[in-house]
Design a protein around this motif. Structure first.
Motif, PDB file in Angstrom:
ATOM      1  N   VAL A   1       2.276  -1.526 -15.118  1.00 13.63           N
ATOM      2  CA  VAL A   1       2.408  -0.082 -15.332  1.00 13.63           C
ATOM      3  C   VAL A   1       3.556   0.183 -16.291  1.00 13.63           C
ATOM      4  O   VAL A   1       4.715   0.131 -15.921  1.00 13.63           O
ATOM      5  CB  VAL A   1       2.642   0.653 -14.008  1.00 13.63           C
ATOM      6  CG1 VAL A   1       2.749   2.150 -14.254  1.00 13.63           C
ATOM      7  CG2 VAL A   1       1.506   0.371 -13.045  1.00 13.63           C
TER       8      VAL A   1
ATOM      9  N   CYS B   1       3.042   2.761 -18.841  1.00 12.62           N
ATOM     10  CA  CYS B   1       2.809   4.105 -19.370  1.00 12.62           C
ATOM     11  C   CYS B   1       2.397   4.154 -20.832  1.00 12.62           C
ATOM     12  O   CYS B   1       2.590   5.169 -21.490  1.00 12.62           O
ATOM     13  CB  CYS B   1       4.041   4.986 -19.169  1.00 12.62           C
ATOM     14  SG  CYS B   1       4.399   5.328 -17.454  1.00 12.62           S
TER      15      CYS B   1
ATOM     16  N   GLU C   1       9.790   7.302  -6.744  1.00  9.94           N
ATOM     17  CA  GLU C   1      10.208   6.816  -8.052  1.00  9.94           C
ATOM     18  C   GLU C   1      10.789   5.423  -7.889  1.00  9.94           C
ATOM     19  O   GLU C   1      11.637   5.190  -7.025  1.00  9.94           O
ATOM     20  CB  GLU C   1      11.234   7.748  -8.685  1.00  9.94           C
ATOM     21  CG  GLU C   1      11.645   7.338 -10.088  1.00  9.94           C
ATOM     22  CD  GLU C   1      12.473   8.391 -10.806  1.00  9.94           C
ATOM     23  OE1 GLU C   1      13.254   8.022 -11.694  1.00  9.94           O
ATOM     24  OE2 GLU C   1      12.324   9.588 -10.490  1.00  9.94           O
TER      25      GLU C   1
ATOM     26  N   LYS D   1      10.443   0.110 -12.916  1.00 12.20           N
ATOM     27  CA  LYS D   1       9.170  -0.524 -13.252  1.00 12.20           C
ATOM     28  C   LYS D   1       9.110  -1.989 -12.843  1.00 12.20           C
ATOM     29  O   LYS D   1       8.046  -2.512 -12.529  1.00 12.20           O
ATOM     30  CB  LYS D   1       8.906  -0.386 -14.753  1.00 12.20           C
ATOM     31  CG  LYS D   1       8.619   1.040 -15.160  1.00 12.20           C
ATOM     32  CD  LYS D   1       8.415   1.154 -16.656  1.00 12.20           C
ATOM     33  CE  LYS D   1       8.161   2.601 -17.034  1.00 12.20           C
ATOM     34  NZ  LYS D   1       8.036   2.798 -18.484  1.00 12.20           N
TER      35      LYS D   1
ATOM     36  N   ILE E   1       0.469   8.871 -11.682  1.00 10.09           N
ATOM     37  CA  ILE E   1       1.595   8.043 -12.089  1.00 10.09           C
ATOM     38  C   ILE E   1       2.029   8.362 -13.516  1.00 10.09           C
ATOM     39  O   ILE E   1       1.199   8.632 -14.387  1.00 10.09           O
ATOM     40  CB  ILE E   1       1.243   6.548 -11.939  1.00 10.09           C
ATOM     41  CG1 ILE E   1       2.468   5.667 -12.167  1.00 10.09           C
ATOM     42  CG2 ILE E   1       0.087   6.149 -12.846  1.00 10.09           C
ATOM     43  CD1 ILE E   1       2.280   4.246 -11.683  1.00 10.09           C
ATOM     44  N   THR E   2       3.350   8.366 -13.722  1.00  8.01           N
ATOM     45  CA  THR E   2       3.913   8.591 -15.053  1.00  8.01           C
ATOM     46  C   THR E   2       5.246   7.857 -15.142  1.00  8.01           C
ATOM     47  O   THR E   2       5.593   7.059 -14.259  1.00  8.01           O
ATOM     48  CB  THR E   2       4.080  10.091 -15.341  1.00  8.01           C
ATOM     49  OG1 THR E   2       4.376  10.284 -16.723  1.00  8.01           O
ATOM     50  CG2 THR E   2       5.167  10.722 -14.483  1.00  8.01           C
ATOM     51  N   CYS E   3       6.003   8.114 -16.197  1.00 12.80           N
ATOM     52  CA  CYS E   3       7.304   7.481 -16.391  1.00 12.80           C
ATOM     53  C   CYS E   3       8.435   8.420 -15.953  1.00 12.80           C
ATOM     54  O   CYS E   3       8.268   9.635 -15.886  1.00 12.80           O
ATOM     55  CB  CYS E   3       7.499   7.105 -17.853  1.00 12.80           C
ATOM     56  SG  CYS E   3       6.443   5.744 -18.378  1.00 12.80           S
TER      57      CYS E   3
ATOM     58  N   ASN F   1       8.937   4.391 -12.870  1.00 14.38           N
ATOM     59  CA  ASN F   1       7.651   5.058 -12.701  1.00 14.38           C
ATOM     60  C   ASN F   1       7.767   6.076 -11.578  1.00 14.38           C
ATOM     61  O   ASN F   1       8.356   5.811 -10.530  1.00 14.38           O
ATOM     62  CB  ASN F   1       6.539   4.074 -12.345  1.00 14.38           C
ATOM     63  CG  ASN F   1       6.036   3.294 -13.538  1.00 14.38           C
ATOM     64  OD1 ASN F   1       6.028   2.065 -13.533  1.00 14.38           O
ATOM     65  ND2 ASN F   1       5.600   3.997 -14.567  1.00 14.38           N
TER      66      ASN F   1
END
Length: 215
Positions: free
Chosen positions: A13, A15, A164, A167, A187-189, A203
């Motif tokens: 993951v 992004c 959170e 990563k 999910i995002t950064c 993440n």
């Protein structure tokens, strides 16, 4: 349809950060403050298949139902959803535009009896435009998420967790899974921005469950 075994592939993951944020962008940490993790224990139980909340069961029969639209009223999200898989680096591939959301097509579709439907989105871009998931970390338990599907029916979800992780420490099996209670994973950064690698270090993950009787 891909063989079931092929749909268990776990991505790294990251992004899709080749286009996410360049050094000229203002890092997210200066614009949105992080929030504390909530619901982590419940998310673990959902992944393990231990329900202790009211949630609608999966109802899949036949073909995979694809998500095509996403609405999150509490943070102003109204986005198109497109199917993606893995890029050449083995990472979850995100769309080339920050206002579009990706569905991880190697995992479950909507309405399946088990597993996590994963949607990923950008935080922002090199022009400092806000991405679809710019405010994802602001979601709190109880917020509603509406996912439109290619069968013409919408699915309603309720947020139960927001987490959170660095990563390097995120447990992908917990989120990219075909097992456990049916759930939606966004999910995002997030976290601090590394100028050298041009990436955010964390993440942000939001977990939601189907709402009984809602569509």
């Amino acid at each position: 349809m891909r063989p079931r075994a092929a749909r268990r592939v776990l991505p790294a993951v990251a992004c899709g950060l080749g286009l996410l944020v360049l050094a000229t962008a203002v890092p997210l940490r200066y614009r949105v403050q992080p929030a504390e993790n909530v619901g982590s224990d419940l998310v673990s139980r959902l992944a393990a298949g231990v329900p202790d909340i009211a949630a609608a069961p999966g109802d899949r029969h036949g073909r995979v139902v694809r998500p095509v639209k996403l609405a999150i009223p509490d943070i102003g999200v109204a986005a198109r959803v497109v199917p993606t898989g893995l890029d050449s680096r083995g990472e979850f591939a995100l769309p080339s535009t920050v206002d579009t959301v990706a569905w991880y097509r190697l995992g479950p579709g909507l309405g399946e009896l088990t597993g996590s439907v994963v949607l990923g989105g950008h935080v922002d871009d090199s022009e400092k435009d806000e991405g679809a998931f710019f405010r994802l970390r602001l979601l709190t338990p109880g917020a509603w998420i509406i996912v439109g599907a290619d069968d013409g029916h919408g699915r309603a979800y309720r947020v139960v967790g927001r987490e959170e992780y660095p990563k390097s420490e995120i447990d992908l099996r917990r989120y990219f899974s075909t097992t456990g209670i049916p759930r939606l994973t966004l999910i995002t950064c997030g976290g601090s921005f590394d100028d050298e690698s041009k990436t955010y270090q964390d993440n942000v993950v939001v977990t939601a469950v189907p709402v009984p009787g809602a569509s």
